[in-house]
Design a protein around this motif. Structure first.
Motif, mmCIF file in Angstrom:
data_model
loop_
_atom_site.group_PDB
_atom_site.id
_atom_site.type_symbol
_atom_site.label_atom_id
_atom_site.label_comp_id
_atom_site.label_asym_id
_atom_site.label_seq_id
_atom_site.Cartn_x
_atom_site.Cartn_y
_atom_site.Cartn_z
ATOM 1 N N TRP A 119 0.881 -1.337 -0.075
ATOM 2 C CA TRP A 119 0.044 0.022 -0.118
ATOM 3 C C TRP A 119 0.822 1.163 -0.222
ATOM 4 N N LEU A 120 1.872 1.027 0.926
ATOM 5 C CA LEU A 120 2.789 2.613 0.971
ATOM 6 C C LEU A 120 3.866 2.563 0.141
ATOM 7 N N GLY A 121 4.371 1.227 -0.223
ATOM 8 C CA GLY A 121 5.707 1.080 -0.878
ATOM 9 C C GLY A 121 6.780 0.698 0.282
ATOM 10 N N ALA A 122 7.704 -0.005 -0.140
ATOM 11 C CA ALA A 122 8.677 -0.706 0.855
ATOM 12 C C ALA A 122 9.362 0.652 1.638
ATOM 13 N N PRO A 123 9.861 1.406 0.967
ATOM 14 C CA PRO A 123 10.750 2.639 1.924
ATOM 15 C C PRO A 123 9.602 3.195 2.754
ATOM 16 N N ASP A 124 8.467 3.807 2.484
ATOM 17 C CA ASP A 124 7.547 4.216 3.301
ATOM 18 C C ASP A 124 7.124 3.411 4.371
ATOM 19 N N ALA A 125 6.881 2.090 4.113
ATOM 20 C CA ALA A 125 6.521 1.268 5.307
ATOM 21 C C ALA A 125 7.521 1.122 6.203
ATOM 22 N N ALA A 126 8.774 0.933 5.829
ATOM 23 C CA ALA A 126 9.819 0.638 6.718
ATOM 24 C C ALA A 126 10.153 1.706 7.590
ATOM 25 N N ARG A 127 9.800 2.876 7.124
ATOM 26 C CA ARG A 127 9.999 3.918 7.972
ATOM 27 C C ARG A 127 8.849 4.142 9.288
ATOM 28 N N LEU A 128 7.884 3.547 8.821
ATOM 29 C CA LEU A 128 6.707 3.439 10.048
ATOM 30 C C LEU A 128 7.367 2.882 11.285
ATOM 31 N N ALA A 129 8.641 1.935 11.150
ATOM 32 C CA ALA A 129 9.101 1.510 12.259
ATOM 33 C C ALA A 129 9.955 2.570 12.957
ATOM 34 N N THR A 130 10.653 3.533 12.188
ATOM 35 C CA THR A 130 11.204 4.715 12.677
ATOM 36 C C THR A 130 10.316 5.483 13.505
ATOM 37 N N ALA A 131 9.138 5.949 12.977
ATOM 38 C CA ALA A 131 8.141 6.502 13.571
ATOM 39 C C ALA A 131 7.668 5.807 15.053
ATOM 40 N N LEU A 132 7.694 4.656 15.234
ATOM 41 C CA LEU A 132 7.257 3.721 16.395
ATOM 42 C C LEU A 132 8.214 3.999 17.233
ATOM 43 N N PHE A 133 9.560 3.832 16.940
ATOM 44 C CA PHE A 133 10.674 3.937 17.919
ATOM 45 C C PHE A 133 10.749 5.455 18.510
ATOM 46 N N TYR A 134 10.539 6.258 17.571
ATOM 47 C CA TYR A 134 10.781 7.583 17.929
ATOM 48 C C TYR A 134 9.412 7.907 18.917
ATOM 49 N N PHE A 135 8.220 7.811 18.553
ATOM 50 C CA PHE A 135 7.062 8.135 19.604
ATOM 51 C C PHE A 135 7.442 7.309 21.015
ATOM 52 N N ALA A 136 7.879 5.981 20.743
ATOM 53 C CA ALA A 136 8.098 5.237 22.190
ATOM 54 C C ALA A 136 9.212 6.158 22.815
ATOM 55 N N THR A 137 10.296 6.515 22.257
ATOM 56 C CA THR A 137 11.337 7.300 23.159
ATOM 57 C C THR A 137 10.856 8.394 23.586
ATOM 58 N N CYS A 138 10.055 9.264 22.880
ATOM 59 C CA CYS A 138 9.404 10.423 23.572
ATOM 60 C C CYS A 138 8.411 10.087 24.893
ATOM 61 N N ALA A 139 7.807 9.056 24.754
ATOM 62 C CA ALA A 139 6.913 8.629 25.937
ATOM 63 C C ALA A 139 7.908 7.961 26.931
ATOM 64 N N LEU A 140 8.857 7.502 26.745
ATOM 65 C CA LEU A 140 9.765 6.727 27.773
ATOM 66 C C LEU A 140 10.526 8.180 28.623
ATOM 67 N N ILE A 141 11.016 8.993 27.787
ATOM 68 C CA ILE A 141 11.628 10.172 28.233
ATOM 69 C C ILE A 141 10.687 10.846 28.943
ATOM 70 N N TRP A 142 9.486 11.111 28.820
ATOM 71 C CA TRP A 142 8.317 11.884 29.500
ATOM 72 C C TRP A 142 8.130 11.297 30.902
ATOM 73 N N TYR A 143 7.835 9.947 30.781
ATOM 74 C CA TYR A 143 7.561 9.168 32.014
ATOM 75 C C TYR A 143 8.671 8.956 32.946
ATOM 76 N N SER A 144 10.059 8.810 32.474
ATOM 77 C CA SER A 144 11.208 8.725 33.182
ATOM 78 C C SER A 144 11.406 10.114 34.046
ATOM 79 N N THR A 145 11.127 11.032 33.443
ATOM 80 C CA THR A 145 11.362 12.425 34.070
ATOM 81 C C THR A 145 10.295 12.735 35.000
ATOM 82 N N TYR A 146 8.972 12.311 34.506
ATOM 83 C CA TYR A 146 7.839 12.530 35.584
ATOM 84 C C TYR A 146 7.699 11.822 36.779
#
Length: 600
Positions: free
Chosen positions: A101-128
């Motif tokens: 649906w998205l093409g292989a390059p764009d679909a692969a970068r969804l993993a990058t987005a997943l790690f990015y948002f998870a990192t943001c959440a973990l930094i926020w909760y650790s500091t909280y």
């Protein structure tokens, strides 16, 4: 469990705040910055040289390959053991699910987005969680008025997330399909486990163990081992840390995760020797990566790290200074122990690169957040005005160069732009211009709100910086995405090589081609690569200089059939040779020379 310093170490809190200073950042603004920054530049582009294309090549092979590819990741048959398989598994799974649906390059970068948002959440909760602890609470006034622990922790967490997003170097490296984006996430994951163990030892130890195991599966054995060493150091310094629980629950869990993976590879591989070789090379790669400190590595770090991590590092340094009376407390000891061992590891790299710099950002952002309540007004104003001037000038420059590229005026500027991109055909895209205008207007509104309202909240010094990095990245990924993509992709040269291939050929053997080049030629050119033992009749060679044709074999000759390079790169050239059987080639006819009559 609340932590109280012994009487001999008890110090007055350096934080003097009223409840108004811990007001939460508007949730819509915080989420908008995170989402826009995280998604911009993920779609509508090719894999870029070098690490981005190499990581995509492994994910693409997994997404289109079989079980053996998942057990032992590779790039069209070349084993890839530089990093563990976990990040590539997730990227390959995204390609399997959404690649059509998205093409292989764009679909692969969804993993990058997943790690990015998870990192943001973990930094926020650790500091909280750290910000709610008793020892970090602001000084209690005689008649009240200080913030409650929950509001204070939330304000610190907002500041930590903004600091992370404000980092200049995160923009490019945080949007690539590399193993490092997953490693950053699992470093933040492991740090969160330590923080969680302060009040829930068993649960935190489980988080810690899963983080170590996942980090090892995403990198190699060295990185989790140094974090385990940092945990030992932190446990000796910081008494509230349940070190025994972490070592008896978390560490064995991490080892179990790695053991299960190794057993699966060993018993699932069709050739046992290949599995043993893959695991051995994966374990050895780290040892080849690190070595004694060198002047070259120190010089590279000195030239690049402080700009890459701006404005995180000066704020983190101020946190160390401002909490000098409570440096054994968890909010200083835990992130600082991770930061120290990771920096030592960075210094020991044989060939340092800025892709490794992002590994330091999660602990540095958590530590820097605790400097925000103690920053003097002069430092706050300096950060604000520097960020305002820097990003305004940079944004104006981006617009000016784009106008020159689009209109051809001023002619000298336009010619200089196109000189860097020979052969590039510029096209006007109205949607890109609208988005760039929208983020520019948003930047003006945020700056106006910050300067006119003059909020007193502790996160105010980094709002402009976070908004500025978001502005720059979105503008680059809209106005300049076609130009950047043209300069960093292998698409055109790979497709040119494909057109030069004979209609029938056995396979193509790559010579001196890096992982990024191999992956790009295989994906864009649909070239069938083979190894030295496959009897390939085509050679594709990467040459920095012209080494001449390959050595001929008896009755066979290698003939040049194509050469090319990327227009934006003068340091690499590709040459393709075909193996010709001379025994089936008709000998050339002898040339008959007619003797002319002698002149009298």
């Amino acid at each position: 469990m609340p932590y109280h310093l012994p009487m001999s170490q008890a110090k007055t809190s350096p934080v003097h705040l009223t409840a108004a200073a811990t007001g939460a950042l508007p949730r819509a603004l915080l989420l908008a910055i995170c989402i826009i920054y995280g998604l911009a530049g993920l779609f509508g582009r090719d894999p870029w040289k070098n690490e981005d294309a190499a990581g995509f090549g492994v994910m693409w092979q997994l997404g289109s390959g079989g079980l053996q590819d998942w057990l032992m990741p590779n790039i069209v048959g070349r084993p890839y053991s530089d990093d563990g398989p976990l990040v590539f598994w997730i990227g390959g799974g995204m390609i399997r699910l959404l690649g059509g649906w998205l093409g292989a390059p764009d679909a692969a970068r969804l993993a990058t987005a997943l790690f990015y948002f998870a990192t943001c959440a973990l930094i926020w909760y650790s500091t909280y969680l750290l910000g709610r602890r008793d020892e970090v609470q602001p000084f209690a006034f005689a008649f009240g008025g200080q913030p409650d622990a929950r509001s204070y922790g939330r304000a610190l967490a907002d500041g930590a997330l903004l600091i992370f997003l404000a980092c200049v170097g995160l923009a490019l490296r945080g949007h690539e399909t590399t193993a490092q984006v997953g490693q950053v996430c699992f470093i933040a994951f492991t740090l969160y486990g330590l923080v969680r163990s302060l009040d829930k030892p068993v649960q935190g130890s489980l988080w810690f163990g899963v983080g170590l195991g996942a980090l090892c599966l995403a990198s190699g054995p060295i990185l989790p081992l140094v974090l385990l060493a940092a945990t030992l150091i932190a446990g000796l310094i910081c008494r509230p840390l349940p070190l025994m629980r972490l070592l008896t629950i978390g560490a064995p869990l991490g080892v179990l995760i790695i053991a299960v993976w190794m057993a699966t590879v060993y018993f699932g591989a069709t050739v046992t020797d290949d599995a043993v070789t893959y695991i051995r090379e994966w374990a050895r790669y780290d040892r080849h990566t690190y070595g004694p400190p060198s002047l070259a590595a120190a010089g590279f770090i000195a030239r690049n790290f402080f700009l890459f991590s701006w404005p995180v590092w000066p704020i983190a340094a101020f946190a160390w200074l401002s909490w000098r009376g409570m440096r054994r407390a968890p909010h200083v000891t835990l992130p600082l122990s991770f930061l120290a061992v990771l920096f030592v590891l960075l210094v020991l790299l044989r060939s340092p690169g800025d892709v490794q710099f992002i590994l330091l950002l999660p602990p540095m952002a958590v530590l820097a957040a605790f400097a925000l309540p103690t920053l003097p007004r002069a430092a706050i104003n300096a950060i604000d005005w520097f960020s305002l001037l820097f990003f305004t000038i940079l944004g104006g420059t981006i617009w000016f160069l784009w106008v020159a590229k689009t209109t051809g005026w001023p002619p000298r500027i336009a010619s200089n732009v196109f000189r860097q991109l020979p052969g590039f055909q510029h096209t006007f895209t109205i949607s890109a211009v609208i988005i760039a205008l929208a983020v520019t207007v948003a930047w003006v509104l945020i700056v106006r709100w910050r300067l006119s309202r003059a909020p007193k909240q502790i996160w105010r010094p980094v709002v402009i910086s976070a908004a500025g990095t978001t502005l720059m990245w979105v503008m680059a990924m809209t106005l300049w995405l076609p130009s950047i993509n043209y300069g960093k992709t292998y698409r055109d040269v790979a497709q040119a090589a494909q057109l030069a291939l004979p209609s029938t050929y056995t396979c193509v053997q790559p010579i001196r081609m890096g992982d990024a080049q191999l992956a790009s030629f295989a994906y864009f050119g649909h070239i069938r690569f083979g190894g030295p033992d496959d009897g390939c009749d085509i050679l594709l060679r990467h040459d920095a200089v012209d080494y001449g044709a390959p050595s001929s074999i008896s009755h066979f000759e290698w003939r040049l059939i194509w050469e090319g390079r990327r227009p934006a790169d003068r340091d690499e050239r590709f040459r393709m040779y075909r193996l010709v059987d001379l025994s089936h080639t008709a000998p050339p006819r002898p040339t008959i020379q007619r003797r002319l009559p002698r002149q009298p």
